[in-house]
Structures are given as C-alpha cells and as structure tokens.
Design a protein around this motif. Structure first.
Motif, short mmCIF file in Angstrom:
data_model
loop_
_atom_site.label_atom_id
_atom_site.label_comp_id
_atom_site.label_asym_id
_atom_site.label_seq_id
_atom_site.Cartn_x
_atom_site.Cartn_y
_atom_site.Cartn_z
N ARG A 133 1.15 -1.62 -0.28
CA ARG A 133 -0.09 -0.17 0.11
C ARG A 133 0.84 1.20 0.17
NH1 ARG A 133 -5.09 0.72 0.19
NH2 ARG A 133 -5.36 -1.83 1.51
N GLY A 134 0.46 2.42 -0.95
CA GLY A 134 1.17 3.26 -1.25
C GLY A 134 2.84 2.75 -2.22
N GLY A 142 8.94 -8.56 1.17
CA GLY A 142 8.70 -9.53 1.07
C GLY A 142 7.64 -9.99 2.74
N GLY A 143 7.47 -8.98 3.41
CA GLY A 143 6.11 -8.99 3.88
C GLY A 143 5.18 -8.65 4.76
N GLY A 144 4.24 -8.86 5.04
CA GLY A 144 3.15 -7.94 5.40
C GLY A 144 1.97 -8.66 5.63
N TYR A 145 0.51 -7.46 5.68
CA TYR A 145 -0.50 -7.93 5.75
C TYR A 145 -1.73 -7.37 5.21
CZ TYR A 145 -1.29 -6.83 10.66
OH TYR A 145 -2.12 -5.86 10.96
N GLU A 146 -2.79 -7.50 4.74
CA GLU A 146 -3.81 -5.95 4.89
C GLU A 146 -5.34 -7.19 4.51
OE1 GLU A 146 -3.16 -3.21 3.91
OE2 GLU A 146 -1.49 -2.88 3.24
N LEU A 193 -2.73 -13.05 -7.19
CA LEU A 193 -3.38 -12.88 -5.81
C LEU A 193 -4.99 -11.73 -6.27
CD1 LEU A 193 -0.57 -12.26 -3.11
CD2 LEU A 193 -2.67 -14.36 -3.47
N SER A 194 -4.03 -10.84 -6.83
CA SER A 194 -4.42 -9.66 -7.22
C SER A 194 -6.49 -9.89 -7.74
CB SER A 194 -4.20 -8.59 -7.90
OG SER A 194 -5.39 -7.50 -8.98
N ASP A 230 -8.53 -0.82 -4.53
CA ASP A 230 -8.13 -0.03 -5.30
C ASP A 230 -6.98 1.17 -4.92
OD1 ASP A 230 -9.97 -0.98 -6.72
OD2 ASP A 230 -11.15 0.68 -6.94
N GLY A 231 -6.57 0.59 -3.53
CA GLY A 231 -5.21 1.32 -2.86
C GLY A 231 -4.14 0.27 -2.53
N LEU A 232 -4.12 -0.50 -3.12
CA LEU A 232 -3.32 -1.41 -2.81
C LEU A 232 -2.55 -1.99 -4.48
CD1 LEU A 232 -4.64 -4.76 -1.06
CD2 LEU A 232 -2.87 -2.74 -0.37
N SER A 233 -1.36 -1.85 -4.85
CA SER A 233 -0.65 -2.38 -5.74
C SER A 233 -0.40 -3.45 -5.52
CB SER A 233 0.29 -1.43 -5.53
OG SER A 233 0.11 -0.21 -5.72
#
Length: 206
Positions: free
Chosen positions: A61-62, A72-76, A99-100, A85-88
């Motif tokens: 995000r961002g 390589g890590g993280g969650y949403e 995933l998208s 829509d705010g994710l890339s």
C-alpha cells in the motif's frame, strides 16, 4: 550455490537445525505443534496460496519503497473495493497477479479478504492450517516442512509466499491480526475443517 536435495540437507544440518530453520524465516516464529487458537474457527473460507522464487514483494500500500513491514512481508485486510483499489500488486509476478484476481473476484457485500505475504526458505513447503475469529480480529496458523527428498532446492534462497483468504463476513471492524508459524505439520488444529481451496498459483505448490 548448487541445488541440493532434502536428503543432502538432512545430512548437512541434522533434524534439530532443520526445525530451527523453519523458525528463522520470519520474526516470532515458533516450532510448537499447531493447537487450537484463540477465538472461533472459521470453516467457510476460500483459500489461494501462491509462491514466487523471484519476487521480493507481492503487494503493498502506498509507495513500494516506503511500504510498511520488511520486504516480502506484510498483511492487508480488504473489506471493500475502494480498499482494494488502494493496493498495488507486483506487475512482474504471476503469483501477485493471481492474488489480485482472487481479491477482485470477491463480493464485498458478503465477504472480505485477508492478504498475507512473507518469505519462505526454498527447501520448505508452507501449509495453511486454519483461521480463527474473535471479537476484534483474525488469527491464522501455518506450518513448514522440508520438501520431498527428490526435489532439488537451494538452502541460500527464499521465495515470496502469498496467501489470499476469503472469509464469510463483511464490514467487520477488526483491529488485530495474528499469524502463527510452526515447524511441525502434524494433525490439523482442533475444530478446523477444510475450506474451499482455490489451488496454488505463481509457480506451483506452496
């Protein structure tokens, strides 16, 4: 480094070190066997697991350079099209594209999606174990185990591992998320049944 098999890995590092490696691919991992987590088990879910040996980051995000969390890590947690829509998603990764597509196929009037990503050592398989819900959050559980002896891998490499989990509730005001990783892929935790598995993408089995 040349590829090596699981058999050679076992000869080189031994069982104790192999278990330790399973706990060294991310912060806070444990080697405890999977048990019942906090909250109520969620069984009506859709699951997609992907893996990419070349990607360093599957989604963010961002700005990519300033995205929260280590590379390589993280969650949403995605509960609306506007949030999505705010994710890339990485444009050069089939795994990220999977995933998208999975996330965009969600009916956000009825369901929501939890996206997770991390690095997993190439010589290990990752397996989803279950998801639990409590009043303010979600908790997931995974395990890792060595690949079969006839599959070559490099002990120096890590893959980007991603999960999309479509859960049967919308507009949930979650404030906490947890993920437990174990070095023991024993029996499923108590109370967990299989959801619908959308398969593996972006380079084969996770």
């Amino acid at each position: 480094m040349p590829d090596w098999s699981r058999r050679r890995a076992l000869q080189a590092v031994g069982t104790v070190t192999a278990v330790a490696l399973a706990g060294c691919t991310g912060g806070g991992d444990t080697a405890d066997p999977p048990t019942r987590r906090h909250g109520d088990p969620v069984t009506d879910y859709d699951l997609l697991q992907v893996r990419d040996p070349d990607a360093t980051q599957l989604f963010w995000r961002g700005d990519r350079e300033t995205a929260d969390g280590r590379v390589g890590g993280g969650y949403e947690y995605v509960d609306s099209e506007s949030t999505l829509d705010g994710l890339s998603f990485a444009s050069d990764s089939d795994a990220a594209a999977d995933l998208s597509a999975f996330a965009f196929a969600t009916d956000f009037d009825e369901r929501s999606v939890l996206l997770l990503a991390r690095q997993v050592a190439e010589c290990y398989e990752a397996e989803f174990r279950g998801v639990w819900r409590d009043d303010d959050g979600l908790e997931t559980a995974f395990c890792q185990q060595l690949r079969p002896a006839d599959e070559s891998c490099s002990r120096e490499r890590e893959d980007a591992f991603g999960v999309a989990l479509r859960v049967p509730f919308a507009d949930a005001e979650f404030t906490s998320f947890g993920s437990h990783w174990s070095g023991d892929c024993g029996p499923k935790p108590v109370g967990i049944d299989e959801g619908r598995n959308a398969g593996s993408g972006g380079g084969g089995d996770a």
